[in-house]
Design an enzyme around this catalytic site. Structure first.
Site, PDB file in Angstrom:
ATOM      1  N   ARG A  61       0.836  -1.212   0.000  1.00  0.00           N
ATOM      2  CA  ARG A  61       0.000   0.000   0.000  1.00  0.00           C
ATOM      3  C   ARG A  61       0.866   1.255   0.000  1.00  0.00           C
ATOM      4  NH1 ARG A  61      -2.066   2.199   4.449  1.00  0.00           N
ATOM      5  NH2 ARG A  61      -2.130   0.208   5.536  1.00  0.00           N
ATOM      6  N   TYR A 114     -16.729  14.977 -15.959  1.00  0.00           N
ATOM      7  CA  TYR A 114     -17.202  13.598 -15.950  1.00  0.00           C
ATOM      8  C   TYR A 114     -18.189  13.413 -14.785  1.00  0.00           C
ATOM      9  CZ  TYR A 114     -17.179   8.706 -14.756  1.00  0.00           C
ATOM     10  OH  TYR A 114     -17.571   7.450 -14.383  1.00  0.00           O
ATOM     11  N   ASP A 186      -7.536  17.130 -15.817  1.00  0.00           N
ATOM     12  CA  ASP A 186      -7.828  15.753 -16.211  1.00  0.00           C
ATOM     13  C   ASP A 186      -7.466  15.617 -17.696  1.00  0.00           C
ATOM     14  OD1 ASP A 186      -8.962  13.389 -17.141  1.00  0.00           O
ATOM     15  OD2 ASP A 186     -10.709  13.531 -15.830  1.00  0.00           O
ATOM     16  N   LYS A 211      -8.305   4.311 -19.756  1.00  0.00           N
ATOM     17  CA  LYS A 211      -8.649   4.719 -21.116  1.00  0.00           C
ATOM     18  C   LYS A 211      -7.446   4.562 -22.049  1.00  0.00           C
ATOM     19  CE  LYS A 211     -12.483   5.370 -19.014  1.00  0.00           C
ATOM     20  NZ  LYS A 211     -12.511   6.231 -17.892  1.00  0.00           N
TER      21      LYS A 211
HETATM   22  N1  MET Z   1     -15.196   7.804 -17.237  1.00  0.00           N
HETATM   23  C1  MET Z   1     -15.802   6.784 -18.056  1.00  0.00           C
HETATM   24  C2  MET Z   1     -16.455   7.387 -19.287  1.00  0.00           C
HETATM   25  O1  MET Z   1     -16.531   8.589 -19.435  1.00  0.00           O
HETATM   26  C3  MET Z   1     -16.651   5.976 -17.183  1.00  0.00           C
HETATM   27  C4  MET Z   1     -17.869   5.433 -17.271  1.00  0.00           C
HETATM   28  S1  MET Z   1     -19.305   5.666 -16.349  1.00  0.00           S
HETATM   29  C5  MET Z   1     -19.195   4.609 -14.981  1.00  0.00           C
HETATM   30  O2  MET Z   1     -16.850   6.646 -20.147  1.00  0.00           O
END
Ligand code: MET
Length: 394
Positions: A61, A114, A186, A211
């Site tokens: 951790r 988001y 972000d 991503k």
């Molecule tokens: N941040 C992601 C998106 O924009 C996540 C999904 S929603 C739980 O697709």
């Protein structure tokens, strides 16, 4: 030596930075240190490591060699001093924000975030007396108007998920310095291959590494990048004591994914440009938002601060929401799923999916119409992506 002073290119760092073949075994690939704890050579050593007087691993951790290799790679790519890896993008975002504010403080955010980031701001406000304001940061005056005495953080996405609006990073970096406010960006939609906010004077970069960094839709992870001083503060406070750390196996997968980041991003951008042009010319489609289109309102700013336009497109159908959902249901190659940045093309409906936690009134102000669709263009052959969209639209 001459060689060690020479700055290596992005793809070279993406492949090599953070790990040298293990001298003991010669293993080319990064070993997965699947261990919870680390044996101390002596009791005194353990004590010194806990006291921070001696380097060395203690407990996963607090740090793990596989995860460290990933963190060094990401820091080099984002041009930051240090990076930390987390169990998800939201673990990174929440650890960074919690590390920056205390009760009574204020966070100024881009109007467009988001959905779960918006959700976390609501938790901060409702439970911890940390206020936030959403503001249209395409306009300098409105940013300056909204900064308050207790503003500690400016938090932005650029491009904004899913509207693709762009915020001037140099402007944000400058305002942050002038007002002594920490700026957090972000950078998920671009990846460090296409945009490096720290180079524009912003202080901290966060990512959903799920991503583009991972790229293959097989892991959930987050990272934060910035100065050594700030990231050590996060590491030994909100990361250590809340504990949203990344597992060694996921760090291994991320390192593997990042090795091809530049190659994938070029293909994402190339494909998305063609798909955006196809959608823009289609009679049933309207409001195509892709920074690479000449019609995109902030095309010049996009060219200035981004090294490519990425793989995300948003658009609407002229016939509205129901027609959009019908089109999504008719797709065969493109998959209806949230997430983005995968080699697979993914399509989703923000109002009912990624941004469904944002109240409708706020969502509309963010520019997310009921019928808006977000497409993450993958690296398949672009003719096949366009063929699928064409048949679903017909
Ligand atoms: N941040 C992601 C998106 O924009 C996540 C999904 S929603 C739980 O697709």
């Amino acid at each position: 030596s001459k060689e060690s002073n020479r700055e290596q290119g992005f793809q070279t760092l993406a492949v090599h930075k953070g790990y040298k073949p293990d001298p003991l075994t010669g293993s080319l690939a990064l070993p997965i240190h699947q261990t919870s704890t680390f044996v101390f050579p002596s009791a005194e050593t353990g004590g010194r490591r806990f006291a921070g007087e001696e380097e060395g691993y203690v407990y996963s951790r607090l740090g793990n060699p596989t995860v460290t290799a990933l963190e060094e790679k990401i820091a080099a790519l984002e041009k930051g001093e240090k990076a930390l890896a987390f169990a998800s993008g939201m673990a990174a975002i929440s650890a960074v924000l919690l590390g920056l504010v205390r009760s009574g403080d204020h966070i100024l955010c881009s109007r467009g975030l988001y959905g779960c980031t918006f959700g976390f701001l609501s938790i901060l406000k409702d439970k911890f007396n940390v206020d936030y304001t959403l503001c249209d940061m395409r306009d300098k005056e409105s940013i300056l108007r909204e900064i308050k005495e207790n503003t500690k953080v400016i938090y932005i996405e650029t491009p904004i998920n899913p509207t693709m609006q762009i915020i001037d990073l140099a402007l944000i970096g400058q305002i942050g310095k002038e007002h002594n406010v920490t700026t957090v960006v972000d950078n998920t939609f671009m990846s460090p291959y296409l945009q490096r906010p720290l180079e524009y004077g912003c202080d901290v970069v966060v990512h959903s590494a799920t991503k583009y960094l991972g790229g293959h839709g097989d892991l959930v992870a987050g990272v934060a990048v910035g100065t050594k001083e700030f990231l050590e503060h996060i590491q030994f406070t909100t990361q250590k004591d809340i504990g949203g750390i990344l597992a060694p196996f996921d760090a291994f997968l991320l390192v593997r994914g990042i090795k091809t980041l530049g190659v994938r991003m070029d293909r994402h951008s190339e494909n998305a440009q063609k798909v955006a042009e196809f959608l823009e010319s289609h009679p049933k489609v309207t409001n195509v938002m892709y920074p690479g289109l000449k019609s995109f309102p902030q095309h010049e700013l996009a060219k200035r601060q981004m090294d490519g336009f990425g793989g995300l497109i948003s658009f609407e159908l002229k016939e509205g929401l129901e027609a959009g959902l019908n089109m999504m249901n008719k797709l065969e190659l493109l998959k209806c799923a949230v997430s983005l940045g995968d080699v697979d093309s993914l399509i989703q409906h923000p109002a009912s999916m990624t941004h469904s936690v944002v109240p409708r009134e706020e969502r509309i102000k963010m520019g997310i119409a009921d019928g808006l669709i977000r497409l993450s263009v993958g690296i398949e052959n672009v003719e096949d992506i366009i063929y699928d969209l064409e048949q679903a639209l017909s």
